[in-house]
Design an enzyme around this catalytic site. Structure first.
Site, PDB file in Angstrom:
ATOM      1  N   ARG A 172      20.091  -3.319 -36.994  1.00  0.00           N
ATOM      2  CA  ARG A 172      21.346  -4.072 -37.066  1.00  0.00           C
ATOM      3  C   ARG A 172      21.660  -4.737 -35.729  1.00  0.00           C
ATOM      4  NH1 ARG A 172      26.051  -2.392 -34.836  1.00  0.00           N
ATOM      5  NH2 ARG A 172      28.027  -3.193 -35.672  1.00  0.00           N
ATOM      6  N   GLU A 185      30.242  -8.753 -38.212  1.00  0.00           N
ATOM      7  CA  GLU A 185      29.415  -7.821 -38.969  1.00  0.00           C
ATOM      8  C   GLU A 185      30.333  -7.237 -40.032  1.00  0.00           C
ATOM      9  OE1 GLU A 185      28.643  -5.016 -40.651  1.00  0.00           O
ATOM     10  OE2 GLU A 185      28.134  -3.666 -38.995  1.00  0.00           O
ATOM     11  N   GLU A 216      34.178  -2.459 -49.184  1.00  0.00           N
ATOM     12  CA  GLU A 216      35.178  -2.519 -48.109  1.00  0.00           C
ATOM     13  C   GLU A 216      35.824  -3.895 -48.053  1.00  0.00           C
ATOM     14  OE1 GLU A 216      33.907   0.840 -44.867  1.00  0.00           O
ATOM     15  OE2 GLU A 216      33.278  -1.204 -44.488  1.00  0.00           O
TER      16      GLU A 216
END
Length: 397
Positions: free
Chosen positions: A93, A188, A197
């Site tokens: 990431r 992100e 979310e």
């Protein structure tokens, strides 16, 4: 920063519970079967843990008030440091973002000398610092959680004075003075199953208000993939285990185990050799043009074969993102280095056996939940020759 769900969610029944009439002969729990008593006891144990989340499910809250409660719980979770530790230790990431930012910095930002970047959901400030070091003249770091106090200290220690400005506010409440002042928006925002979310609408709100025409979104594209899955190891460990526990037959508990572990999606590492067919891309979005309404509800067709001797245990899902013309892609596929997102599995209580090999057709429908603004419902509608139609639904909460 988005990516890890910190709190389990509790569903709300659409109908109020019925009240029994007073009855002096009611035996209470003693009149119930032992199995049902055990279920009641388990539910009671969970009630205290979910109390804060259940508060917002009361009928007295309006839709806006319920959303505010969702946001409050979500932001509280990102004020805790352990969630950021997990994300910062996710090297695939972090490296994907670092390389993409450095690519664009070398290509245009340093030469321009006046690039303005907005970092939505800045968290610990990592992407803001990457951007400043890559040549951004000004970075606006938006962080709505209480962590923002410490984010300011982190950026002060790692970037030239005045380069990064931390804004402790919701993205939708950001005030920069000049409209259309951002050359780049970086965030992100991805969650489990890409959308869980539901942080992306906040990013889009900043984009619509502040991104200049022709400006750059990082990431610029996101794709959500789905593939049929056989996961024998997981099914043996979680379900078949109960049939022989140290020589004791506990198969009576298998139905309870299925109800518990197959009821909701699981975020875990999935075996690449368990994929029965090539993946189907069920969502492909351009971050420069996608609208929140595009994410409310979407559907995709599914067509695949179950090979002879294999079975369909459910589906595996993952996502990938790309960053403009930067060459690197961030992928959470089972075949790629593991990330903190892992993959998301939707496991059926009853597998579909492939027999001598069968073809399966159907659809997958993804809808935002009505009673939890950051969650989604995923419904599979499947048909195969000579088999009953299968309708399987899961909720990401």
């Amino acid at each position: 920063l988005s990516g890890i769900a910190r709190h389990p969610r509790s569903a709300r029944s659409p109908h109020p519970a019925a009240m029994d009439e007073p009855d002096d002969t009611d035996p209470g729990l003693a009149g119930l079967s032992p199995e049902f008593q055990a279920m009641i006891g388990g539910m009671a144990g969970h009630t205290a843990h979910f109390a804060k989340l259940l508060e917002r499910r009361t009928a007295s809250l309006s839709k806006d008030q319920a959303k505010n409660k969702d946001d409050e719980v979500y932001l509280d979770s990102y004020a805790e440091l352990d969630i950021h530790e997990q994300m910062l230790k996710d090297l695939p990431r972090c490296e994907a973002y670092r390389k993409a930012i450095e690519f664009h910095g070398e290509r245009t930002w340093k030469a321009a000398g006046n690039t303005t970047v907005v970092d939505v959901g800045a968290g610990t400030g990592l992407l803001s610092i990457y951007s400043a070091r890559a040549g951004a003249a000004k970075v606006h770091a938006i962080e709505a959680s209480r962590l923002a106090h410490f984010t300011k200290k982190v950026v002060e220690a790692n970037a030239p004075a005045g380069t990064i400005e931390v804004h402790e506010c919701l993205a939708e409440k950001l005030e920069l003075g000049d409209e259309k002042c951002a050359d780049v928006i970086v965030s992100e925002w991805m969650g489990y199953f890409l959308l869980f979310e539901n942080m992306l609408p906040s990013v889009l709100a900043v984009r619509d208000r502040y991104l200049k025409p022709g400006g750059l979104m990082l990431p610029s594209r996101a794709r959500l993939h789905l593939a049929p899955l056989q996961d024998a190891g997981w099914r043996d460990a979680k379900l078949e285990f109960w049939r022989n526990v140290g020589g004791i037959d506990m198969s009576a508990l298998v139905p309870l185990a299925k109800a518990a572990v197959c009821k909701k999606p699981q975020h875990r590492e999935l075996p690449p050799d368990g994929l029965l067919a090539p993946a189907t891309t069920i969502l492909d979005i351009d971050l420069h043009t996608v609208r929140d309404s595009d994410l409310q509800r979407f559907q995709a067709d599914l067509r695949f074969d179950i090979p002879a001797g294999r079975r369909l245990d459910g589906f595996a899902s993952w996502f990938d993102t790309s960053f403009g013309e930067a060459p690197d892609v961030l992928s959470t596929a089972p075949t790629e280095p593991l990330t903190h997102w892992r993959q998301t599995a939707f496991c059926f209580e009853q597998p579909l056996d492939g027999g001598g090999g069968i073809s399966v057709e159907g659809t997958v429908l993804v809808e935002r939940l009505e009673d939890y603004s950051r969650g989604y419902r995923v419904t599979f509608d499947l048909e195969a020759p000579g088999r009953k139609r299968r309708l399987e639904s899961f909720e990401l909460r």
